[in-house]
Write an enzyme that holds these catalytic residues in place. Structure first.
Site, PDB file in Angstrom:
ATOM      1  N   HIS A 104      -8.416   3.491  -4.679  1.00 23.21           N
ATOM      2  CA  HIS A 104      -7.050   3.649  -5.163  1.00 23.21           C
ATOM      3  C   HIS A 104      -6.938   3.504  -6.675  1.00 23.21           C
ATOM      4  O   HIS A 104      -5.840   3.509  -7.224  1.00 23.21           O
ATOM      5  CB  HIS A 104      -6.135   2.632  -4.477  1.00 23.21           C
ATOM      6  CG  HIS A 104      -6.182   2.718  -2.984  1.00 23.21           C
ATOM      7  ND1 HIS A 104      -7.069   1.976  -2.230  1.00 23.21           N
ATOM      8  CD2 HIS A 104      -5.481   3.482  -2.105  1.00 23.21           C
ATOM      9  CE1 HIS A 104      -6.890   2.267  -0.945  1.00 23.21           C
ATOM     10  NE2 HIS A 104      -5.945   3.174  -0.851  1.00 23.21           N
ATOM     11  N   HIS A 124      -2.555   8.649  -2.279  1.00 25.60           N
ATOM     12  CA  HIS A 124      -2.185   9.986  -1.823  1.00 25.60           C
ATOM     13  C   HIS A 124      -1.758  10.833  -3.024  1.00 25.60           C
ATOM     14  O   HIS A 124      -1.063  10.381  -3.918  1.00 25.60           O
ATOM     15  CB  HIS A 124      -1.100   9.935  -0.765  1.00 25.60           C
ATOM     16  CG  HIS A 124       0.166   9.215  -1.148  1.00 25.60           C
ATOM     17  ND1 HIS A 124       0.257   7.836  -1.263  1.00 25.60           N
ATOM     18  CD2 HIS A 124       1.378   9.695  -1.463  1.00 25.60           C
ATOM     19  CE1 HIS A 124       1.483   7.499  -1.614  1.00 25.60           C
ATOM     20  NE2 HIS A 124       2.194   8.602  -1.733  1.00 25.60           N
ATOM     21  N   GLY A 158      -0.493  14.550   1.727  1.00 29.21           N
ATOM     22  CA  GLY A 158       0.450  15.634   1.498  1.00 29.21           C
ATOM     23  C   GLY A 158      -0.190  16.970   1.188  1.00 29.21           C
ATOM     24  O   GLY A 158       0.464  17.854   0.624  1.00 29.21           O
ATOM     25  N   MET A 178      -4.307  14.977   7.799  1.00 27.01           N
ATOM     26  CA  MET A 178      -3.973  14.253   9.021  1.00 27.01           C
ATOM     27  C   MET A 178      -2.891  15.013   9.782  1.00 27.01           C
ATOM     28  O   MET A 178      -3.171  15.803  10.668  1.00 27.01           O
ATOM     29  CB  MET A 178      -3.525  12.822   8.701  1.00 27.01           C
ATOM     30  CG  MET A 178      -3.301  11.942   9.914  1.00 27.01           C
ATOM     31  SD  MET A 178      -2.699  10.271   9.499  1.00 27.01           S
ATOM     32  CE  MET A 178      -4.106   9.579   8.653  1.00 27.01           C
ATOM     33  N   SER A 179      -1.633  14.825   9.390  1.00 29.38           N
ATOM     34  CA  SER A 179      -0.531  15.437  10.128  1.00 29.38           C
ATOM     35  C   SER A 179      -0.527  16.952  10.022  1.00 29.38           C
ATOM     36  O   SER A 179      -0.033  17.641  10.923  1.00 29.38           O
ATOM     37  CB  SER A 179       0.809  14.884   9.636  1.00 29.38           C
ATOM     38  OG  SER A 179       1.002  15.150   8.262  1.00 29.38           O
TER      39      SER A 179
END
Length: 209
Positions: A104, A124, A158, A178-179
């Site tokens: 990070h 992200h 995203g 992921m999504s």
């Protein structure tokens, strides 16, 4: 060519995710079993279900649990901030496993590379439904991460087929999703869209990895 990593989202049970992973793995480079709620025994059971469904062990990365990755014969492990240090995992696994480190900051990227990580996952990058309310790091910081690190940077957060070329123009070694696949109405078509975006970026010279 840049890599595509799929992360399980914790919403599908082992059998549901195994069906999805078996269908999309030909279009992907790695599949992460990222199930923080599961015990080591449960995580191993889920990994074996994916293997039985036809997902190659060479494409499987286990989140956090080096012991499960080694027991299942998986390709590697993705280490989080509270996992074993990369240096300890490398000492235990030798060169047999691929080690990823979730980072990070630029300092964490340098540390992970020095300790023997094979790649770093950084995010992200864009606003993400998985991290609601948390400010994205953006493409500028991603590029700084790429220039700082001695190992490939896999961008997370995203990322869509539409913005994949922008991500890869920074020199990132790949993307993690992921999504975008797990929650898609047609996961195979979604995975194909990401693969097409990576190919287009490579053809345009945006893939520098």
């Amino acid at each position: 060519m840049a890599e595509i990593h799929l992360l399980s989202d914790g919403k599908l049970d082992a059998h549901q995710f195994a069906v999805l992973a078996a269908a999309v793995h030909p279009l992907l480079d790695y599949i992460h079993i990222r199930e923080k709620r599961l015990s080591a025994r449960e995580l191993l059971h889920m990994t074996l279900i994916l293997l039985d469904a036809g997902v190659p062990a060479a494409k499987l990365l286990i989140n956090d649990r080096l012991d499960v990755a080694m027991a299942a014969g998986a390709a590697g492990v993705q280490l989080a901030w509270n996992s074993l240090p990369v240096s300890a995992a490398r000492l235990a696994a030798g060169a047999s496993l691929r080690l990823g480190a979730s980072v990070h900051s630029l300092a964490e990227i340098l540390e992970a590379g020095c300790q023997g990580a094979d790649f770093c996952m950084f995010g992200h990058v864009f606003p993400s439904v998985c991290k609601p309310g948390r400010k994205e790091r953006g493409l500028t910081l991603l590029q700084e991460a790429v220039l700082t690190g001695s190992v490939p940077i896999i961008a997370l957060g995203g990322i869509t087929p539409d913005n994949t070329p922008q991500v890869l123009q920074t020199g990132a070694g790949g993307i993690a999703v992921m999504s975008g696949i797990c929650s898609a109405g047609d996961p195979v078509s979604a995975a194909q869209a990401y693969r097409n975006a990576v190919r287009v970026a490579a053809a345009k010279g945006g893939d520098q990895a």
